[in-house]
Design a protein around this motif. Structure first.
Motif, PDB file in Angstrom:
ATOM      1  N   ASP A 165      -5.470  -3.060   0.590  1.00  0.00           N
ATOM      2  CA  ASP A 165      -5.246  -3.286  -0.827  1.00  0.00           C
ATOM      3  C   ASP A 165      -5.556  -4.726  -1.202  1.00  0.00           C
ATOM      4  O   ASP A 165      -5.183  -5.642  -0.477  1.00  0.00           O
ATOM      5  CB  ASP A 165      -3.773  -3.012  -1.160  1.00  0.00           C
ATOM      6  N   PRO A 166      -6.215  -4.963  -2.331  1.00  0.00           N
ATOM      7  CA  PRO A 166      -6.376  -6.342  -2.798  1.00  0.00           C
ATOM      8  C   PRO A 166      -5.041  -6.885  -3.297  1.00  0.00           C
ATOM      9  O   PRO A 166      -4.286  -6.183  -3.983  1.00  0.00           O
ATOM     10  CB  PRO A 166      -7.389  -6.211  -3.945  1.00  0.00           C
TER      11      PRO A 166
ATOM     12  N   GLU B 132       0.812  -1.203   0.000  1.00  0.00           N
ATOM     13  CA  GLU B 132       0.000   0.000   0.000  1.00  0.00           C
ATOM     14  C   GLU B 132       0.853   1.263   0.000  1.00  0.00           C
ATOM     15  O   GLU B 132       2.010   1.251   0.407  1.00  0.00           O
ATOM     16  CB  GLU B 132      -0.901   0.011   1.238  1.00  0.00           C
ATOM     17  N   TYR B 133       0.258   2.352  -0.447  1.00  0.00           N
ATOM     18  CA  TYR B 133       0.853   3.666  -0.236  1.00  0.00           C
ATOM     19  C   TYR B 133       0.341   4.221   1.090  1.00  0.00           C
ATOM     20  O   TYR B 133      -0.729   3.857   1.581  1.00  0.00           O
ATOM     21  CB  TYR B 133       0.492   4.627  -1.370  1.00  0.00           C
ATOM     22  N   TYR B 134       1.113   5.114   1.691  1.00  0.00           N
ATOM     23  CA  TYR B 134       0.616   5.973   2.769  1.00  0.00           C
ATOM     24  C   TYR B 134       1.100   7.392   2.520  1.00  0.00           C
ATOM     25  O   TYR B 134       2.205   7.603   2.014  1.00  0.00           O
ATOM     26  CB  TYR B 134       1.082   5.490   4.151  1.00  0.00           C
TER      27      TYR B 134
ATOM     28  N   CYS C  24      -0.342  -1.416  -6.609  1.00  0.00           N
ATOM     29  CA  CYS C  24      -0.922  -0.579  -5.561  1.00  0.00           C
ATOM     30  C   CYS C  24      -2.236   0.008  -6.066  1.00  0.00           C
ATOM     31  O   CYS C  24      -2.368   0.340  -7.247  1.00  0.00           O
ATOM     32  CB  CYS C  24       0.042   0.544  -5.179  1.00  0.00           C
ATOM     33  N   THR C  25      -3.208   0.130  -5.166  1.00  0.00           N
ATOM     34  CA  THR C  25      -4.519   0.673  -5.509  1.00  0.00           C
ATOM     35  C   THR C  25      -4.619   2.124  -5.033  1.00  0.00           C
ATOM     36  O   THR C  25      -4.235   2.447  -3.911  1.00  0.00           O
ATOM     37  CB  THR C  25      -5.635  -0.162  -4.863  1.00  0.00           C
ATOM     38  N   PHE C  26      -5.179   2.977  -5.894  1.00  0.00           N
ATOM     39  CA  PHE C  26      -5.357   4.393  -5.593  1.00  0.00           C
ATOM     40  C   PHE C  26      -6.811   4.781  -5.832  1.00  0.00           C
ATOM     41  O   PHE C  26      -7.499   4.191  -6.670  1.00  0.00           O
ATOM     42  CB  PHE C  26      -4.461   5.258  -6.486  1.00  0.00           C
TER      43      PHE C  26
END
Length: 310
Positions: free
Chosen positions: A123-124, A18-20, A68-70
């Motif tokens: 995130d998937p 994931e992003y943070y 990654c999902t956004f």
């Protein structure tokens, strides 16, 4: 330690994480607590979590894709803009037409840092079919869990001949936890930090923790902060000291270390060479906000000479 290139993929490495959006507060007079109004001397925002890994790999010239999902929120948009500005490959980005906010407020001290975080949904993970389509040489997983979805992903990678690397990230597991030994046996490279490794094994000594985990996982690399790193791989043990640097902010150092080690796996002839690059990335990461002071590939020779002179 050069990895076989038989898969012929567009990507050498597939980063899954994931992003943070990290808000970093430095120069606090104390650790935050109830009823205290604290003022920081310095503040910055930086993209964090798996972004740091993807950035380090991009700067090192590794062919890496970041799964990654956004969302359509301002935090997602700012991270995507930064990723493209830094030439991070966006071919594996997943875009949702709804907000997907992931935010952390970090209170940073020279010796350590803490976080207050918020995430709207996990995130998937990629599906086995995604791995079959993408075919990276290395799958680098952020975090660790024993859920069936992750186990299926790891097993699919192994079946396809993809090397699986995973860190730990402070999950509350013990070696006695059902399923933990089986999962460790499926992972090719395990990358905990020293406090995580000791908590996982119940050992108070990092070398004993290393030996304990190495019974199950072929390659174990333990990040030891200012003490560098120690590792065990197929009976070979190795210790590499950290660079002598002034610590500014430790946020993201472990993620950058992971990227350096994976880059070393792809390019170095042995375990020690891979750890040397990992330690350079981890050491330089702490000299600026959130791992931004990362080396480019052309910089590595300079820092390896400095390390050899220590």
């Amino acid at each position: 330690m050069v990895v076989n290139d038989a898969l012929g993929s567009r990507y050498d490495v597939m980063v899954v994480g994931e992003y943070y959006f990290d808000l970093i507060f430095r120069g606090l007079p104390d650790v935050p607590k109830i009823s205290a109004d604290l003022w920081a001397e310095e503040f910055e925002w930086v993209p964090g979590a798996a972004y740091s890994t993807a950035l380090a790999l991009a700067r090192l010239g590794t062919r890496a894709g970041w799964w990654c999902t956004f969302g359509n929120d301002i935090f997602s948009r700012m991270i995507i803009d930064e990723a493209r500005r830094e030439n991070i490959d966006d071919g594996l980005f997943i875009h949702l037409d709804k907000p997907l906010r992931r935010v952390s407020a970090a209170f940073s001290f020279a010796h350590d840092r803490g976080f207050i975080s918020y995430a709207e949904q996990p995130d998937p993970l990629p599906k086995p079919g995604d791995l079959d389509r993408i075919r990276p040489r290395i799958l680098l997983l952020q975090g660790f869990s024993l859920d069936q979805e992750r186990r299926t992903l790891v097993q699919a990678a192994r079946d396809l001949g993809i090397i699986v690397c995973s860190d730990l990230q402070h999950v509350d597991y013990k070696l006695s936890t059902p399923g933990i030994e089986e999962m460790l046996r499926l992972i090719d490279v395990f990358l905990p930090n020293s406090s995580e490794a000791k908590a996982l094994t119940g050992e108070d000594d990092v070398e004993r923790a290393l030996a304990s985990i190495a019974r199950f996982c072929p390659t174990v690399v333990i990040k030891c902060g200012a003490d560098g790193a120690i590792a065990s791989s197929k009976g070979e043990n190795c210790r590499v000291p950290a660079l002598a640097v002034d610590v500014f902010d430790t946020t993201g150092a472990g993620d950058c270390f992971n990227a350096g080690f994976v880059h070393g796996m792809l390019n170095e002839p042995d375990l020690r060479g891979a750890i040397e690059i990992a330690v350079i990335c981890g050491s330089l990461a702490v000299t600026g906000y959130g791992g931004r002071n990362l080396p480019f590939e052309k910089d590595l020779t300079k820092y390896r000479r400095r390390e050899a002179a220590i």
